[in-house]
Design a protein around this motif. Sequence first.
Motif, PDB file in Angstrom:
ATOM      1  N   ILE A  19       0.830  -1.206   0.000  1.00  0.00           N
ATOM      2  CA  ILE A  19       0.000   0.000   0.000  1.00  0.00           C
ATOM      3  C   ILE A  19       0.866   1.258   0.000  1.00  0.00           C
ATOM      4  N   SER A  20       1.973   1.240   0.737  1.00  0.00           N
ATOM      5  CA  SER A  20       2.813   2.431   0.869  1.00  0.00           C
ATOM      6  C   SER A  20       3.939   2.492  -0.164  1.00  0.00           C
ATOM      7  N   TYR A  21       3.939   1.600  -1.109  1.00  0.00           N
ATOM      8  CA  TYR A  21       5.001   1.553  -2.123  1.00  0.00           C
ATOM      9  C   TYR A  21       5.131   2.909  -2.826  1.00  0.00           C
ATOM     10  N   LYS A  22       6.359   3.426  -2.892  1.00  0.00           N
ATOM     11  CA  LYS A  22       6.596   4.785  -3.392  1.00  0.00           C
ATOM     12  C   LYS A  22       6.667   4.816  -4.919  1.00  0.00           C
ATOM     13  N   GLU A  23       5.520   4.666  -5.521  1.00  0.00           N
ATOM     14  CA  GLU A  23       5.372   4.754  -6.980  1.00  0.00           C
ATOM     15  C   GLU A  23       4.030   5.412  -7.257  1.00  0.00           C
ATOM     16  N   VAL A  24       4.036   6.486  -8.034  1.00  0.00           N
ATOM     17  CA  VAL A  24       2.783   7.195  -8.293  1.00  0.00           C
ATOM     18  C   VAL A  24       2.126   6.779  -9.603  1.00  0.00           C
ATOM     19  N   ASN A  25       2.883   6.167 -10.519  1.00  0.00           N
ATOM     20  CA  ASN A  25       2.279   5.701 -11.762  1.00  0.00           C
ATOM     21  C   ASN A  25       1.386   4.496 -11.471  1.00  0.00           C
ATOM     22  N   LEU A  26       0.129   4.578 -11.850  1.00  0.00           N
ATOM     23  CA  LEU A  26      -0.842   3.529 -11.530  1.00  0.00           C
ATOM     24  C   LEU A  26      -0.409   2.166 -12.054  1.00  0.00           C
ATOM     25  N   SER A  27       0.037   2.112 -13.290  1.00  0.00           N
ATOM     26  CA  SER A  27       0.415   0.847 -13.908  1.00  0.00           C
ATOM     27  C   SER A  27       1.559   0.169 -13.159  1.00  0.00           C
ATOM     28  N   TYR A  28       2.613   0.920 -12.862  1.00  0.00           N
ATOM     29  CA  TYR A  28       3.773   0.351 -12.188  1.00  0.00           C
ATOM     30  C   TYR A  28       3.452  -0.016 -10.734  1.00  0.00           C
ATOM     31  N   TYR A  29       2.625   0.803 -10.106  1.00  0.00           N
ATOM     32  CA  TYR A  29       2.215   0.523  -8.721  1.00  0.00           C
ATOM     33  C   TYR A  29       1.462  -0.806  -8.648  1.00  0.00           C
ATOM     34  N   LEU A  30       0.491  -0.996  -9.534  1.00  0.00           N
ATOM     35  CA  LEU A  30      -0.290  -2.235  -9.525  1.00  0.00           C
ATOM     36  C   LEU A  30       0.564  -3.434  -9.914  1.00  0.00           C
ATOM     37  N   ALA A  31       1.456  -3.251 -10.884  1.00  0.00           N
ATOM     38  CA  ALA A  31       2.314  -4.359 -11.311  1.00  0.00           C
ATOM     39  C   ALA A  31       3.210  -4.822 -10.165  1.00  0.00           C
ATOM     40  N   HIS A  32       3.760  -3.885  -9.419  1.00  0.00           N
ATOM     41  CA  HIS A  32       4.586  -4.246  -8.264  1.00  0.00           C
ATOM     42  C   HIS A  32       3.758  -5.031  -7.249  1.00  0.00           C
ATOM     43  N   GLN A  33       2.542  -4.587  -7.017  1.00  0.00           N
ATOM     44  CA  GLN A  33       1.643  -5.261  -6.086  1.00  0.00           C
ATOM     45  C   GLN A  33       1.374  -6.705  -6.525  1.00  0.00           C
ATOM     46  N   LEU A  34       1.045  -6.864  -7.787  1.00  0.00           N
ATOM     47  CA  LEU A  34       0.689  -8.178  -8.313  1.00  0.00           C
ATOM     48  C   LEU A  34       1.886  -9.119  -8.341  1.00  0.00           C
ATOM     49  N   GLN A  35       3.043  -8.613  -8.721  1.00  0.00           N
ATOM     50  CA  GLN A  35       4.238  -9.444  -8.746  1.00  0.00           C
ATOM     51  C   GLN A  35       4.634  -9.871  -7.326  1.00  0.00           C
ATOM     52  N   SER A  36       4.480  -8.975  -6.369  1.00  0.00           N
ATOM     53  CA  SER A  36       4.829  -9.301  -4.983  1.00  0.00           C
ATOM     54  C   SER A  36       3.909 -10.382  -4.427  1.00  0.00           C
ATOM     55  N   ILE A  37       2.628 -10.306  -4.751  1.00  0.00           N
ATOM     56  CA  ILE A  37       1.690 -11.333  -4.288  1.00  0.00           C
ATOM     57  C   ILE A  37       1.980 -12.663  -4.966  1.00  0.00           C
ATOM     58  N   CYS A  38       2.340 -12.621  -6.244  1.00  0.00           N
ATOM     59  CA  CYS A  38       2.731 -13.857  -6.935  1.00  0.00           C
ATOM     60  C   CYS A  38       3.902 -14.527  -6.224  1.00  0.00           C
ATOM     61  N   GLU A  39       4.864 -13.728  -5.827  1.00  0.00           N
ATOM     62  CA  GLU A  39       6.017 -14.273  -5.098  1.00  0.00           C
ATOM     63  C   GLU A  39       5.557 -14.915  -3.791  1.00  0.00           C
ATOM     64  N   TYR A  40       4.636 -14.268  -3.087  1.00  0.00           N
ATOM     65  CA  TYR A  40       4.092 -14.816  -1.841  1.00  0.00           C
ATOM     66  C   TYR A  40       3.389 -16.142  -2.095  1.00  0.00           C
ATOM     67  N   LEU A  41       2.664 -16.226  -3.222  1.00  0.00           N
ATOM     68  CA  LEU A  41       1.908 -17.438  -3.552  1.00  0.00           C
ATOM     69  C   LEU A  41       2.783 -18.531  -4.165  1.00  0.00           C
ATOM     70  N   GLY A  42       4.013 -18.181  -4.525  1.00  0.00           N
ATOM     71  CA  GLY A  42       4.900 -19.152  -5.158  1.00  0.00           C
ATOM     72  C   GLY A  42       4.657 -19.323  -6.641  1.00  0.00           C
ATOM     73  N   ILE A  43       4.032 -18.334  -7.287  1.00  0.00           N
ATOM     74  CA  ILE A  43       3.763 -18.376  -8.730  1.00  0.00           C
ATOM     75  C   ILE A  43       4.943 -17.760  -9.467  1.00  0.00           C
ATOM     76  N   LYS A  44       5.443 -18.464 -10.471  1.00  0.00           N
ATOM     77  CA  LYS A  44       6.600 -17.986 -11.216  1.00  0.00           C
ATOM     78  C   LYS A  44       6.260 -17.857 -12.700  1.00  0.00           C
ATOM     79  N   CYS A  45       6.398 -16.648 -13.225  1.00  0.00           N
ATOM     80  CA  CYS A  45       6.269 -16.424 -14.657  1.00  0.00           C
ATOM     81  C   CYS A  45       6.994 -15.126 -14.998  1.00  0.00           C
ATOM     82  N   ARG A  46       7.185 -14.875 -16.286  1.00  0.00           N
ATOM     83  CA  ARG A  46       7.833 -13.642 -16.719  1.00  0.00           C
ATOM     84  C   ARG A  46       6.789 -12.548 -16.848  1.00  0.00           C
ATOM     85  N   PHE A  47       7.128 -11.336 -16.400  1.00  0.00           N
ATOM     86  CA  PHE A  47       6.201 -10.211 -16.451  1.00  0.00           C
ATOM     87  C   PHE A  47       6.703  -9.141 -17.410  1.00  0.00           C
TER      88      PHE A  47
END
Length: 229
Positions: free
Chosen positions: A104-132
Motif C-alpha cells: 500500500i505504501s510503495y513509493k510509486e505514483v504511476n498507476l500501472s507500475y504501482y499495480l504491477a509491483h503489487q501483483l508481482q509481490s503477491i505472486c512471489e508470496y503465492l509461489g507463482i513464477k512467470c515472466r512479467f
Amino acid sequence: MKTVIMQPYFFPYLGYFQLMHAADTFVFLDDVNFIKKGFINRNSILLNGRAHQLSLPVNKISQNKLINEHTIRNDDTSILTTFKHAYARAPYYENVAPLLANLISYKEVNLSYYLAHQLQSICEYLGIKCRFLFSSRLDKDPSVKGQDKIIALCKNLQTSHYINANGGKHLYEPQAFAQANIQLNFINPLMPKYQQYGNTFVNNLSIIDAMMFNSKEELSDLAGQYLIE
C-alpha cells in the motif's frame, strides 16, 4: 510458450492469479483506456460478514486516458485501517499484514507500475513464477485495437498459446487466432471454498481474503485449481 495479457487490477480475486499460474509470460495490458467502475482501482474484502468495497485513490480518472497515464495517491492509510478491522482475527493476519503495509505504501505514483509491483509481490508470496512484461513497452502498431492488438502482441512475443479469462469468450474469434498460428484457450477457475469467519462463504473477494484464511501451501494449491478449455 503460454501467454496471458490482462489489465493490471487492484488486489484482484483468486482467479486472476490462476491466470498467472497458467502463464509462462504475463503481460500487463497498461496501454488501453482506463475503465471506470471496474477492477483497475477497486476490489472487495470481507467486512462484518459482507463484501465491502475498497478503492485506490487515483488522480483525475478519465476513460479517455490510458491506464499508464494515470497517477495515484499512495498515502491513504485508511486502507490499512480497513484491512485491520476486517481481518485482525483471521488466522494469517500477522503473516500478511506486513506485506500489505509495504504494498500500500510503495513509493510509486504511476498507476500501472504501482499495480504491477503489487501483483508481482503477491505472486512471489503465492509461489507463482512467470515472466512479467508491460504491453506499453512492446513494439507494436499503436493504431491496432481489440483482438488484433492481442494477436499482434502474441506475435511480437512469438507465443504459440494464448490463454484468456473465461469471461472474455465473446471478445475473441478462434479462427483469427488459428490463422495466426496461435492456440486460443480459456481458463475456467474452479474457485474452491475455504473457511472464513462464518458458515456462509462469501465468494469473488480480493486475493487478500484468501491470503488471510489460508497458509502459503494452501494458497499454492488454490491457485492451481482451474481447467483450461
